[in-house]
Motif scaffolding. Structure first.
Motif, PDB file in Angstrom:
ATOM      1  N   PHE A 323      40.379  38.347  41.443  1.00 52.39           N
ATOM      2  CA  PHE A 323      39.245  38.809  40.644  1.00 52.39           C
ATOM      3  C   PHE A 323      37.930  38.398  41.301  1.00 52.39           C
ATOM      4  N   PHE A 324      37.862  37.163  41.772  1.00 54.20           N
ATOM      5  CA  PHE A 324      36.640  36.680  42.432  1.00 54.20           C
ATOM      6  C   PHE A 324      36.577  37.119  43.893  1.00 54.20           C
ATOM      7  N   GLN A 325      37.707  37.190  44.549  1.00 53.10           N
ATOM      8  CA  GLN A 325      37.736  37.626  45.940  1.00 53.10           C
ATOM      9  C   GLN A 325      37.205  39.049  46.078  1.00 53.10           C
ATOM     10  N   GLN A 326      37.508  39.898  45.124  1.00 49.54           N
ATOM     11  CA  GLN A 326      37.066  41.294  45.172  1.00 49.54           C
ATOM     12  C   GLN A 326      35.661  41.497  44.594  1.00 49.54           C
ATOM     13  N   GLY A 327      35.038  40.404  44.197  1.00 49.01           N
ATOM     14  CA  GLY A 327      33.651  40.477  43.758  1.00 49.01           C
ATOM     15  C   GLY A 327      33.430  41.114  42.409  1.00 49.01           C
ATOM     16  N   GLU A 328      34.467  41.122  41.571  1.00 53.82           N
ATOM     17  CA  GLU A 328      34.278  41.677  40.227  1.00 53.82           C
ATOM     18  C   GLU A 328      33.403  40.780  39.366  1.00 53.82           C
ATOM     19  N   ALA A 329      33.423  39.488  39.673  1.00 50.73           N
ATOM     20  CA  ALA A 329      32.621  38.533  38.909  1.00 50.73           C
ATOM     21  C   ALA A 329      32.155  37.419  39.827  1.00 50.73           C
TER      22      ALA A 329
END
Length: 342
Positions: A323-329
């Protein structure tokens, strides 16, 4: 051997709530312990463009919104108790041994321990609070009393109060740490014993529902002294308001839906705050460390909480990493200062 009931559930979940939700739920309910290496790699290694598209775009936004709006109707306590009231001993298997922070740490190098990284985080928040040692402070969503304990250890003499909705955390804070903590919904219930010189939250604004964001900032503003300030660490969405990931997240935080970061900033400013600090921090190293600690203590974890809960958490950590690796948040730390009105 293929289990027809599990296969049918996977298909139904994938059609109604998306393949991301379906696969996560399928793995959580595995009849055997998930293999640690395979599980981490399954979620963190790149997927084909077609799979990535399905994970991010299905179901359509209108269906996502309808489902999430329905989930938001439930009481805060339902989701909090389901996630946090598992077992204090279980959480102790993977959290830092110094404070038991269940929030993003601050790793300054790859060689630092989880304990040092969480101390780094606490020290930064301590600095942002701008304390002289005598302030009256309120901690919203205090967890296992980590930051309150840090403040005590730092020699703070002012009154310290914490609020939590978790019965397990409340019992631990009161009985093990002797902290002044109350079992209270800080979002909906009135702040007692105000005003406060400082108010802070670490990893609890994620549970404030979108329609409550403006109200909570105004409530905090009104509860502070004229020279007061508030510090918050939370993660917020970077792009769309109803991403597929928020549907899947209901498996871990039922009834919680994030908002985009600009919603937080606008709500704080609308309440009367000036934003004097807003920094971004990396959650991924913390999630990886928690995963390693839990896997290392697999046998004890299974004894404490059983197979399904163990599989739920070792699924949660890598999917959150992604979730954080893909920059969603992004994880933000913000300082909101009460503006002077002349």
């Amino acid at each position: 051997m293929i289990n027809p009931k599990r296969s049918t559930q996977l298909v139904l979940d994938s059609l109604l709530k998306g393949p991301l939700y379906g696969i996560v739920n399928h793995r959580i309910h595995s009849p055997v312990t998930l293999d640690a290496a395979e599980n981490w790699n399954f979620w963190t290694e790149p997927k084909s463009p077609q799979v990535e598209w399905l994970f991010r775009k299905y179901p359509p936004e209108s269906i996502r919104k309808k489902h999430l709006d329905f989930m938001l109707e439930q009481e805060h306590s339902k989701g909090i108790e389901a996630h946090y009231d598992v077992s204090n001993d279980f959480y102790a298997l993977f959290l830092d041994t110094s404070y038991k922070f269940y929030s993003c740490a601050e790793f300054k190098s790859d060689n630092e321990t989880l304990e040092q990284a969480q101390t780094n985080k606490a020290a930064h928040i301590f600095e942002l609070l701008e304390l002289d040692g005598n302030e009256k402070i309120l901690d919203l969503g205090c967890g296992w009393g980590a930051m309150l304990k840090f403040l005590q250890n730092s020699g703070h003499k002012g009154e310290l109060t914490g609020l939590t909705l978790s019965k397990e955390q409340f019992a631990y804070d009161r009985n093990q740490l002797g902290l002044n903590v109350f079992l209270t919904n800080f979002i909906t219930e009135t702040f007692e014993n105000k005003p406060y010189d400082r108010i802070f939250s670490i990893g609890s604004f994620e549970h404030v529902k979108p329609k409550e964001i403006n109200k909570i900032y105004q409530k905090i503003y009104d509860a502070l002294t004229p020279e007061g300030l508030a510090v918050h660490q939370f993660f917020s969405l970077e792009r769309e308001s109803y991403p597929v990931s928020m549907v899947m997240t209901q498996l871990f935080f039922s009834g919680s839906v994030l908002v985009t970061h600009d919603v937080h900033i606008k709500a704080a400013q609308s309440a009367g705050f000036t934003i004097s600090h807003d920094s971004i921090h990396d959650y991924k190293p913390t999630l990886r460390k928690w995963y390693e600690n839990l896997v290392k203590n697999q046998e004890r974890a299974l004894d404490l909480v059983g197979l399904e809960t163990y599989n739920r958490y070792i699924t949660f950590f890598p999917i959150a990493w992604l979730f954080f690796q893909q920059g969603e948040a992004q994880v933000h730390r913000i300082v909101t200062k009460k503006s002077r009105h002349y």
